[in-house]
Design a protein around this motif. Structure first.
Motif, short mmCIF file in Angstrom:
data_model
loop_
_atom_site.label_atom_id
_atom_site.label_comp_id
_atom_site.label_asym_id
_atom_site.label_seq_id
_atom_site.Cartn_x
_atom_site.Cartn_y
_atom_site.Cartn_z
N ARG A 160 0.83 -1.21 0.00
CA ARG A 160 0.00 0.00 0.00
C ARG A 160 0.87 1.26 0.00
NH1 ARG A 160 -4.34 1.67 4.55
NH2 ARG A 160 -5.59 2.99 3.23
N VAL A 161 1.88 1.30 0.86
CA VAL A 161 2.76 2.47 0.92
C VAL A 161 3.46 2.66 -0.42
CG1 VAL A 161 4.89 3.36 1.93
CG2 VAL A 161 3.13 2.40 3.40
N CYS A 162 3.98 1.59 -1.00
CA CYS A 162 4.67 1.71 -2.30
C CYS A 162 3.72 2.22 -3.37
CB CYS A 162 5.28 0.38 -2.70
SG CYS A 162 6.73 -0.08 -1.72
N TRP A 163 2.49 1.69 -3.39
CA TRP A 163 1.53 2.11 -4.41
C TRP A 163 1.18 3.58 -4.25
CZ3 TRP A 163 -3.36 4.14 -4.92
CH2 TRP A 163 -3.94 4.02 -6.19
N ILE B 248 11.40 5.86 -3.32
CA ILE B 248 10.49 5.00 -2.54
C ILE B 248 11.31 4.01 -1.72
CG2 ILE B 248 8.67 3.25 -2.68
CD1 ILE B 248 7.73 4.66 -5.27
N ALA B 249 12.36 3.49 -2.32
CA ALA B 249 13.23 2.55 -1.60
C ALA B 249 13.84 3.21 -0.37
CB ALA B 249 14.32 2.02 -2.53
N HIS B 250 14.26 4.48 -0.50
CA HIS B 250 14.80 5.20 0.65
C HIS B 250 13.74 5.39 1.72
CE1 HIS B 250 18.86 6.17 -0.57
NE2 HIS B 250 18.40 6.46 -1.78
N VAL B 251 12.55 5.79 1.30
CA VAL B 251 11.47 6.06 2.25
C VAL B 251 11.09 4.79 3.00
CG1 VAL B 251 9.03 6.69 2.47
CG2 VAL B 251 10.54 8.04 1.00
N THR B 252 11.00 3.69 2.29
CA THR B 252 10.55 2.43 2.90
C THR B 252 11.70 1.59 3.45
OG1 THR B 252 10.57 1.29 0.76
CG2 THR B 252 8.49 2.32 1.46
N ARG B 253 12.93 2.11 3.30
CA ARG B 253 14.12 1.38 3.77
C ARG B 253 14.17 -0.03 3.20
NH1 ARG B 253 15.21 3.37 9.91
NH2 ARG B 253 15.03 5.55 9.45
N SER B 254 13.99 -0.09 1.92
CA SER B 254 14.06 -1.38 1.22
C SER B 254 14.83 -1.16 -0.08
CB SER B 254 12.65 -1.91 0.95
OG SER B 254 11.90 -0.99 0.18
N SER B 255 14.99 -2.22 -0.83
CA SER B 255 15.71 -2.10 -2.10
C SER B 255 14.72 -1.72 -3.21
CB SER B 255 16.37 -3.44 -2.44
OG SER B 255 15.37 -4.40 -2.73
N GLU B 256 15.27 -1.23 -4.31
CA GLU B 256 14.42 -0.92 -5.47
C GLU B 256 13.73 -2.19 -5.96
OE1 GLU B 256 15.77 1.82 -8.58
OE2 GLU B 256 17.49 2.24 -7.28
N GLN B 257 14.43 -3.31 -5.88
CA GLN B 257 13.85 -4.59 -6.30
C GLN B 257 12.62 -4.92 -5.45
OE1 GLN B 257 15.04 -6.26 -8.84
NE2 GLN B 257 13.66 -7.99 -8.72
N GLU C 296 1.98 5.93 -7.25
CA GLU C 296 0.82 6.31 -8.07
C GLU C 296 0.18 7.63 -7.64
OE1 GLU C 296 0.46 4.71 -10.73
OE2 GLU C 296 1.64 2.94 -10.23
N VAL C 297 0.19 7.94 -6.37
CA VAL C 297 -0.42 9.19 -5.91
C VAL C 297 0.63 10.30 -5.82
CG1 VAL C 297 -1.71 10.31 -4.03
CG2 VAL C 297 -2.23 7.95 -4.66
N GLN C 298 1.81 9.99 -5.26
CA GLN C 298 2.85 11.00 -5.07
C GLN C 298 3.79 11.12 -6.26
OE1 GLN C 298 3.08 13.04 -2.26
NE2 GLN C 298 1.10 12.18 -1.73
N GLY C 299 3.82 10.10 -7.12
CA GLY C 299 4.68 10.17 -8.31
C GLY C 299 6.16 10.04 -8.02
N MET C 300 6.51 9.37 -6.94
CA MET C 300 7.92 9.23 -6.56
C MET C 300 8.63 8.20 -7.43
SD MET C 300 8.55 8.99 -2.53
CE MET C 300 8.42 10.43 -1.55
N PRO C 301 9.91 8.42 -7.72
CA PRO C 301 10.70 7.40 -8.43
C PRO C 301 11.00 6.22 -7.51
CG PRO C 301 12.06 9.31 -7.91
CD PRO C 301 10.67 9.64 -7.48
N TYR C 302 11.30 5.07 -8.12
CA TYR C 302 11.55 3.85 -7.35
C TYR C 302 12.67 4.02 -6.32
CZ TYR C 302 8.76 1.59 -10.97
OH TYR C 302 7.75 1.24 -11.83
N LYS C 303 13.73 4.69 -6.73
CA LYS C 303 14.87 4.86 -5.83
C LYS C 303 14.46 5.60 -4.56
CE LYS C 303 19.61 6.51 -5.75
NZ LYS C 303 20.69 7.14 -6.52
#
Length: 191
Positions: free
Chosen positions: A145-148, A161-170, A152-159
């Motif tokens: 849900r956070v990634c989506w 989002i990975a920083h925000v969620t503390r996960s990898s781009e994969q 989709e709503v905030q238009g953030m790039p994958y990289k």
């Protein structure tokens, strides 16, 4: 008598990194510029995650209070925006764990302009589709849900989002794939 020289006041067009440095030194005006610059997008994110405006405002306010206290810890290698998204997402997830979710995307989705949505039947159809999307989003796990929302709503790039969620781009790409597939299935009748 020693005369103290104050740092010149930064304008609203100053870069985030410089404003954050000045705010970390105690410059409240610099922090106010950062709050004004980022609060709207953070509120939209929090509203989408929490489902109502009051909780969203509380979450964003808490996030900015936390940021003000933690500014000396802020690493200037990361974008201030990304750092604030991370703090806000964490605050929203904490709030969601403390209470059952109640998601309404009415406040997130932009109302259509013109006559298309002003007809009662069209408005009812839009409301039903929004409710269906809200229900489908509520069924996703928190990570998807956070990634989506961020994509989709905030238009953030994958990289980012990975920083925000503390996960990898994969991991982000995997979560987005699963979220999109679930939402596509759930929203199938609305096509």
């Amino acid at each position: 008598m020693i005369e103290q020289t104050a740092s010149p006041r930064l304008g609203c067009d100053a870069p985030d990194a410089l404003l954050a440095v000045r705010a970390a030194e105690g410059d409240e005006d610099s922090f106010a510029v950062l709050v004004q610059r980022h609060s709207r997008s953070l509120l939209a994110l929090a509203r989408c995650m929490l489902g109502n405006a009051q909780d969203a405002e509380d979450a964003v306010q808490d996030a900015f209070v936390s940021a003000w206290r933690r500014l000396p810890e802020y690493r200037h290698g990361a974008e201030f925006r990304t750092w604030m998204y991370r703090i806000t997402v964490n605050r929203c997830l904490t709030m969601r764990r403390r209470r059952p979710p109640s998601l309404s995307l009415d406040s997130v989705l932009e109302p259509a302009t013109g006559d298309a949505w002003s007809q009662p039947a069209r408005a009812a159809e839009r409301d039903a589709a929004t409710a269906a999307l809200s229900d489908a989003l509520a069924e996703l796990d928190a990570g998807q849900r956070v990634c989506w929302i961020l994509r989709e709503v905030q238009g953030m790039p994958y990289k980012e989002i990975a920083h925000v969620t503390r996960s990898s781009e994969q991991t982000v790409r995997g979560r987005l794939y699963r979220a999109r597939r679930s939402l596509q299935e759930a929203m199938g009748p609305w096509r």
